[in-house]
Scaffold this motif. Structure first.
Motif, PDB file in Angstrom:
ATOM      1  N   GLU A  78      40.369  16.200  28.716  1.00 49.78           N
ATOM      2  CA  GLU A  78      41.780  15.890  28.475  1.00 49.78           C
ATOM      3  C   GLU A  78      41.943  15.099  27.180  1.00 49.78           C
ATOM      4  OE1 GLU A  78      42.952  13.919  32.069  1.00 49.78           O
ATOM      5  OE2 GLU A  78      43.333  15.813  33.133  1.00 49.78           O
ATOM      6  N   ILE A  81      41.447  17.546  24.374  1.00 51.50           N
ATOM      7  CA  ILE A  81      42.637  18.397  24.224  1.00 51.50           C
ATOM      8  C   ILE A  81      43.752  17.616  23.546  1.00 51.50           C
ATOM      9  CG2 ILE A  81      44.491  19.502  25.540  1.00 51.50           C
ATOM     10  CD1 ILE A  81      42.335  20.442  27.526  1.00 51.50           C
ATOM     11  N   ALA A  82      43.940  16.358  23.956  1.00 51.68           N
ATOM     12  CA  ALA A  82      44.987  15.532  23.330  1.00 51.68           C
ATOM     13  C   ALA A  82      44.685  15.324  21.850  1.00 51.68           C
ATOM     14  CB  ALA A  82      45.098  14.192  24.053  1.00 51.68           C
ATOM     15  N   TYR A  84      42.905  17.303  19.948  1.00 53.20           N
ATOM     16  CA  TYR A  84      43.099  18.603  19.297  1.00 53.20           C
ATOM     17  C   TYR A  84      44.578  18.863  19.044  1.00 53.20           C
ATOM     18  CZ  TYR A  84      43.656  23.660  18.959  1.00 53.20           C
ATOM     19  OH  TYR A  84      44.040  24.910  18.567  1.00 53.20           O
ATOM     20  N   GLU A  85      45.414  18.607  20.061  1.00 54.99           N
ATOM     21  CA  GLU A  85      46.848  18.827  19.900  1.00 54.99           C
ATOM     22  C   GLU A  85      47.426  17.889  18.841  1.00 54.99           C
ATOM     23  OE1 GLU A  85      48.431  18.477  23.847  1.00 54.99           O
ATOM     24  OE2 GLU A  85      47.802  20.515  24.397  1.00 54.99           O
ATOM     25  N   LYS A  86      46.944  16.639  18.796  1.00 55.14           N
ATOM     26  CA  LYS A  86      47.420  15.708  17.767  1.00 55.14           C
ATOM     27  C   LYS A  86      46.996  16.191  16.387  1.00 55.14           C
ATOM     28  CE  LYS A  86      47.393  10.852  16.379  1.00 55.14           C
ATOM     29  NZ  LYS A  86      47.468  11.193  14.998  1.00 55.14           N
ATOM     30  N   LEU A  88      46.339  19.226  15.526  1.00 51.09           N
ATOM     31  CA  LEU A  88      47.107  20.437  15.237  1.00 51.09           C
ATOM     32  C   LEU A  88      48.519  20.082  14.786  1.00 51.09           C
ATOM     33  CD1 LEU A  88      46.991  23.517  15.293  1.00 51.09           C
ATOM     34  CD2 LEU A  88      47.792  23.424  17.655  1.00 51.09           C
ATOM     35  N   ALA A  89      49.145  19.118  15.461  1.00 51.78           N
ATOM     36  CA  ALA A  89      50.489  18.681  15.069  1.00 51.78           C
ATOM     37  C   ALA A  89      50.458  18.049  13.678  1.00 51.78           C
ATOM     38  CB  ALA A  89      51.048  17.700  16.100  1.00 51.78           C
ATOM     39  N   ARG A  92      50.074  20.814  11.167  1.00 52.46           N
ATOM     40  CA  ARG A  92      51.354  21.530  10.985  1.00 52.46           C
ATOM     41  C   ARG A  92      52.304  20.701  10.121  1.00 52.46           C
ATOM     42  NH1 ARG A  92      51.963  23.650  17.121  1.00 52.46           N
ATOM     43  NH2 ARG A  92      50.705  25.534  16.883  1.00 52.46           N
TER      44      ARG A  92
END
Length: 181
Positions: A78, A81-82, A84-86, A88-89, A92
């Motif tokens: 988790e 994943i957090a 990775y998402e950060k 990725l954001a 972007r």
């Protein structure tokens, strides 16, 4: 009707009562049953049950350890994943910033180039207008001479005699200036 008592054959070939139901052997059978039960109970409580209990405790410990490890791995996944998402954001956001900066820079470059082209075209247009005005002025100067020659040739054809060139030029000048006014 047949007799309901149970009979068995004994090795001597005589028929007798089934041994567990024999009244004579019942007390000794009951004593041996008690002794056997007590021995079996002692063996089970001292040997087998502690082994089974330790196996169950070991299994419970292993299951609890595996569950704890699974929970730790779940927390790690988790967190990954957090992260990775950060990331990725953030990527972007950086991509949008770079795209905006690039778009603004290209728009500015296009505006500069457009202004340069407009200035170059305005200069060429002014030069062309100047050239046209000069050509028109020269053409108008030649028009009077050509008109005077043409009028002289027409008059000569009509009357058979060439008119005086000063008179023809004065008449053409008078006619062209009158046409302008």
């Amino acid at each position: 009707m047949a007799e309901t008592t149970a009979h068995t054959e004994v090795p001597s070939g005589q028929k007798g009562v089934f041994p567990p139901f024999d009244k004579e052997t019942f007390p000794t059978q009951l004593a041996w049953l008690g002794i056997t039960f007590i021995l079996l109970y002692v063996m089970m409580s001292k040997v087998a049950l502690p082994r089974i209990g330790s196996i169950l405790d070991e299994r419970k410990t292993r299951i609890d350890t595996d569950i704890a490890e699974a929970a730790a791995f779940k927390r790690q996944s988790e967190a990954a994943i957090a992260a990775y998402e950060k990331a990725l954001a953030d990527a972007r956001g950086r991509a949008q910033t770079i795209a905006g900066e690039t778009r603004d820079r290209l728009n500015a470059e296009a505006d500069v180039r457009r202004k340069e082209l407009e200035a170059e075209l305005a200069g060429k247009l002014a030069a062309a207008e100047t050239l046209i005005a000069e050509t028109k002025t020269k053409a108008m100067a030649n028009v009077q001479a050509i008109a005077a020659d043409a009028a002289s040739a027409i008059v000569e054809k009509l009357i058979g005699k060439a008119p005086a060139s000063d008179a023809v030029r004065a008449a053409v000048a008078d006619a062209t200036e009158g046409g302008r006014a």
